[in-house]
Write an enzyme that holds these catalytic residues in place. Structure first.
Site: not given
Ligand code: GDP
Ligand code: IMO
Ligand code: MG
Length: 429
Positions: A13, A16, A40-41, A224
């Site tokens: 988080d 990225k 979750g990007h 990650q």
């Protein structure tokens, strides 16, 4: 051959997705090479937020080819929902999204197993995302896994599902007391997903090499973060893939010589979701302030993220592990609410100072961070667009972080939007 890795340097988080989207204007292909929809990007373009779990964060640029590589694990249901979300926009992905035939498929029994294992661990739970990631990677190593090529072949899928499900149901029932899963229900539902996803199957390795051979730029988008790496992270509080830059080679099918640079993404403070040691965690009002100001709630599970000061001992380790060539600092705008900012420069272990990150988490769990204190800039920097516009106190903070980590800062992100980005040095040089 211009391959660049984008890698999270902390516990995930770091931003990225935002950085990959920003840099995609200078790339021809973006490849996800590990992880799954535990990621979750978040990408914000023209004020509109898109959260991507499996689809590479380059997808919002019209011409960029996006590849879900062989090293990933993908949940077809989640991927179909992501496609639905893109269908509701004007994003035309159909001729430029590809899924490796060698990617592994997350099946319903993986999700059930993930949750059953967490329940079994009780107070020692990992705090997984519950998305079936660990069990899917375990099945890959165990050779029970379902490759994407198998999944989109109706005959092979029906047979493989039958064989594997009988084995999985035995374990679910006898070891965990779970209800068995129904073959016909899964076959029916998953055949619909397979029909929808079949057009995207590709020999991704050949595709990536074609692009590299033409001298075009490929970005490998990590998911990650370094401290969640299966080998070098805070085991067992990690994810089940190689999150480090080195994971690109196996996860995308390229050799180390295809990688020209490693861009490490560093949040200006630290966050972590799930369990496990976190030396600079702030269990006080400052931690709460960072969480609310930085909107630190998981993009996948919505869980509150644990917050703390930046940790340069941990970051120096991440630089070693990834061979980072430059770093992008994200979210320093969040620190604008503070009158002083602390930087962890060393650890104290049993009264002795060290600058080296401990190899084992039993030691990491007892370190005392040694802090250096710097004045805050106490103003909104989210509208700054150049290094010179930044307050001197902020520049001093960035310079000090750079000095302590030992790698140059290339970009400073001052907000979630694509335009809220300061190019300080060329990250690709
Ligand atoms: P990722 O998993 O590394 O892609 O990061 P996430 O998307 O899970 O979390 C980063 C969060 O911070 C998202 O909500 C982003 O929109 C947001 N974000 C990214 N960069 C910045 C920044 O520089 N400043 C602020 N305030 N928010 C940012
Ligand atoms: P992105 O790509 C932050 C964490 C989980 C848990 C551990 C294991 O958005 O940075 P898993 O479901 O992978 O078996 O969970 O890893 N985790 C993440 N934390 N960002 C992520 O991804 C994460 N993906 C997994 O919270 O602690
Ligand atoms: Mg995330």
């Amino acid at each position: 051959m211009p391959g660049f890795v984008i890698v999270g340097m902390q516990w995930g988080d770091e931003g990225k997705g935002k950085v990959v989207d920003f840099l995609t204007s200078q790339a021809d292909m973006v490849v996800r090479h590990q992880g799954g929809n535990n990621a979750g990007h978040t990408v914000v373009v023209n004020g509109k937020q898109t959260v991507l779990h499996l689809i590479p964060s380059g997808i919002l640029h019209d011409t960029t080819v996006c590849v879900i590589g062989n090293g990933t694990v993908l949940d077809p249901e989640v991927l179909c929902k992501e496609l639905d979300n893109l269908d509701a926009t004007d994003c035309d992905y159909k001729k430029r999204l590809f899924i490796s035939s060698g990617a592994h498929v997350i099946m319903p029994y993986h999700r059930v197993m993930d949750r059953a294992q967490e329940k079994f661990r009780g107070s020692k739970k990992i705090g997984t995302t519950g998305r079936g990631i660990g069990p899917a990677y375990a099945d890959k190593a165990d050779r029970f896994g379902m490759r994407f090529a198998d999944f989109v072949d109706p005959v092979i899928f029906a047979q493989k599902l039958k064989d594997t499900l009988s084995y999985k149901n035995t374990i679910l029932q006898q070891s965990f007391g779970e209800e068995p899963l129904d073959y016909d229900t899964i076959l029916k539902g998953y055949s619909v997903y397979a029909d929808r996803l079949r057009p995207f199957v590709a020999d991704s390795v050949t595709m990536v090499h074609e692009v590299l051979k033409q001298g075009k730029r490929v970005m490998f988008e990590g998911a990650q973060g370094s401290m969640l790496d299966l080998d070098h992270g805070t085991f067992p509080y990690v994810t089940s893939s190689t999150t480090l830059a080195g994971g690109v080679c196996a996860g995308a099918g390229v050799g180390p010589s295809a990688i020209n640079g490693v861009i490490g993404i560093v949040k200006a403070y630290s966050t972590r979701v799930g369990e496990g040691p976190f030396p600079t965690e702030l269990l006080n009002g400052t931690g709460d302030l960072l969480r609310t100001t930085g909107h630190e709630f998981g993009a996948t599970t919505g869980r509150p993220r644990r917050c703390g000061w930046i940790d340069t001992v941990q970051l120096r380790r991440a630089v070693q592990l990834n061979g980072a060539t430059n770093i992008v600092l994200t979210k320093p705008d969040v620190l604008g609410v503070l009158d002083k900012i602390e930087i962890c420069v060393a650890y104290e272990i049993d009264g002795k100072r060290t600058e080296i990150f401990p190899a084992e988490i039993t030691t990491l769990a007892k370190v005392k961070p040694v802090y250096e204190v710097m004045p805050g800039w106490q103003r909104d920097i989210s509208t700054c667009r150049s290094w010179d516009e930044l307050p001197e106190t902020a520049r001093n903070y960035f310079n000090r972080v750079e000095e302590l980590i030992g790698v140059p800062v290339s970009i400073i992100s001052v907000g979630p939007g694509r335009e809220q980005t300061i190019l300080h040095r060329d990250p690709f040089s």
